[in-house]
Design a protein around this motif. Structure first.
Motif, PDB file in Angstrom:
ATOM      1  N   ILE A  15       0.835  -1.201   0.000  1.00  0.00           N
ATOM      2  CA  ILE A  15       0.000   0.000   0.000  1.00  0.00           C
ATOM      3  C   ILE A  15       0.866   1.246   0.000  1.00  0.00           C
ATOM      4  O   ILE A  15       0.665   2.164  -0.790  1.00  0.00           O
ATOM      5  N   LYS A  16       1.868   1.292   0.870  1.00  0.00           N
ATOM      6  CA  LYS A  16       2.714   2.490   0.950  1.00  0.00           C
ATOM      7  C   LYS A  16       3.525   2.669  -0.322  1.00  0.00           C
ATOM      8  O   LYS A  16       3.712   3.777  -0.793  1.00  0.00           O
ATOM      9  N   TYR A  17       4.004   1.564  -0.901  1.00  0.00           N
ATOM     10  CA  TYR A  17       4.774   1.659  -2.139  1.00  0.00           C
ATOM     11  C   TYR A  17       3.893   2.174  -3.262  1.00  0.00           C
ATOM     12  O   TYR A  17       4.275   3.037  -4.018  1.00  0.00           O
ATOM     13  N   LYS A  18       2.686   1.658  -3.330  1.00  0.00           N
ATOM     14  CA  LYS A  18       1.756   2.093  -4.362  1.00  0.00           C
ATOM     15  C   LYS A  18       1.482   3.588  -4.232  1.00  0.00           C
ATOM     16  O   LYS A  18       1.448   4.314  -5.212  1.00  0.00           O
ATOM     17  N   ILE A  19       1.297   4.047  -3.000  1.00  0.00           N
ATOM     18  CA  ILE A  19       1.055   5.474  -2.769  1.00  0.00           C
ATOM     19  C   ILE A  19       2.256   6.291  -3.232  1.00  0.00           C
ATOM     20  O   ILE A  19       2.105   7.339  -3.847  1.00  0.00           O
ATOM     21  N   PHE A  20       3.465   5.796  -2.983  1.00  0.00           N
ATOM     22  CA  PHE A  20       4.662   6.507  -3.411  1.00  0.00           C
ATOM     23  C   PHE A  20       4.738   6.598  -4.933  1.00  0.00           C
ATOM     24  O   PHE A  20       5.038   7.653  -5.485  1.00  0.00           O
ATOM     25  N   ILE A  21       4.431   5.487  -5.623  1.00  0.00           N
ATOM     26  CA  ILE A  21       4.428   5.490  -7.088  1.00  0.00           C
ATOM     27  C   ILE A  21       3.401   6.490  -7.606  1.00  0.00           C
ATOM     28  O   ILE A  21       3.667   7.244  -8.545  1.00  0.00           O
ATOM     29  N   PHE A  28       2.411   9.132  -6.072  1.00  0.00           N
ATOM     30  CA  PHE A  28       2.963  10.455  -5.776  1.00  0.00           C
ATOM     31  C   PHE A  28       3.918  10.886  -6.891  1.00  0.00           C
ATOM     32  O   PHE A  28       3.851  12.012  -7.373  1.00  0.00           O
ATOM     33  N   ILE A  29       4.792   9.988  -7.308  1.00  0.00           N
ATOM     34  CA  ILE A  29       5.742  10.314  -8.375  1.00  0.00           C
ATOM     35  C   ILE A  29       4.993  10.636  -9.669  1.00  0.00           C
ATOM     36  O   ILE A  29       5.287  11.621 -10.337  1.00  0.00           O
ATOM     37  N   LYS A  30       4.010   9.819 -10.006  1.00  0.00           N
ATOM     38  CA  LYS A  30       3.239  10.056 -11.237  1.00  0.00           C
ATOM     39  C   LYS A  30       2.458  11.365 -11.159  1.00  0.00           C
ATOM     40  O   LYS A  30       2.389  12.108 -12.126  1.00  0.00           O
ATOM     41  N   ALA A  63      11.030  13.276 -11.011  1.00  0.00           N
ATOM     42  CA  ALA A  63      11.826  12.120 -11.420  1.00  0.00           C
ATOM     43  C   ALA A  63      12.414  11.437 -10.188  1.00  0.00           C
ATOM     44  O   ALA A  63      12.705  12.082  -9.183  1.00  0.00           O
ATOM     45  N   ARG A  64      12.607  10.124 -10.289  1.00  0.00           N
ATOM     46  CA  ARG A  64      13.209   9.385  -9.174  1.00  0.00           C
ATOM     47  C   ARG A  64      14.592   9.930  -8.824  1.00  0.00           C
ATOM     48  O   ARG A  64      14.944  10.032  -7.657  1.00  0.00           O
TER      49      ARG A  64
END
Length: 65
Positions: free
Chosen positions: A10-16, A18-20, A25-26
């Motif tokens: 869940i947290k990783y998905k939220i981070f992705i 956020f980037i989008k 850029a990473r």
């Protein structure tokens, strides 16, 4: 263990998202982490890095001020 994996996902998905959403850029994000302009991540393993959702939200709010 399953709960931890779900939480990480869940947290990783939220981070992705956020980037989008922001278009940051990473490489820029990691530069900001090194310069202490973005919250420090939590390293769970050599290949898994996560951020606390509330820290990202606090950072976002601070950018609007």
């Amino acid at each position: 263990m399953i709960r931890l994996i779900q939480l990480i996902h869940i947290k990783y998905k939220i981070f992705i998202l956020f980037i989008k959403k922001t278009g940051i850029a990473r490489s820029t994000l990691w530069l900001w982490v090194n310069e202490k302009k973005f919250p420090k991540p939590i390293k769970l393993s050599p290949r898994i890095t996560v951020w606390e959702e509330n820290k990202i939200q606090e950072w976002q709010k601070a950018q609007l001020l």
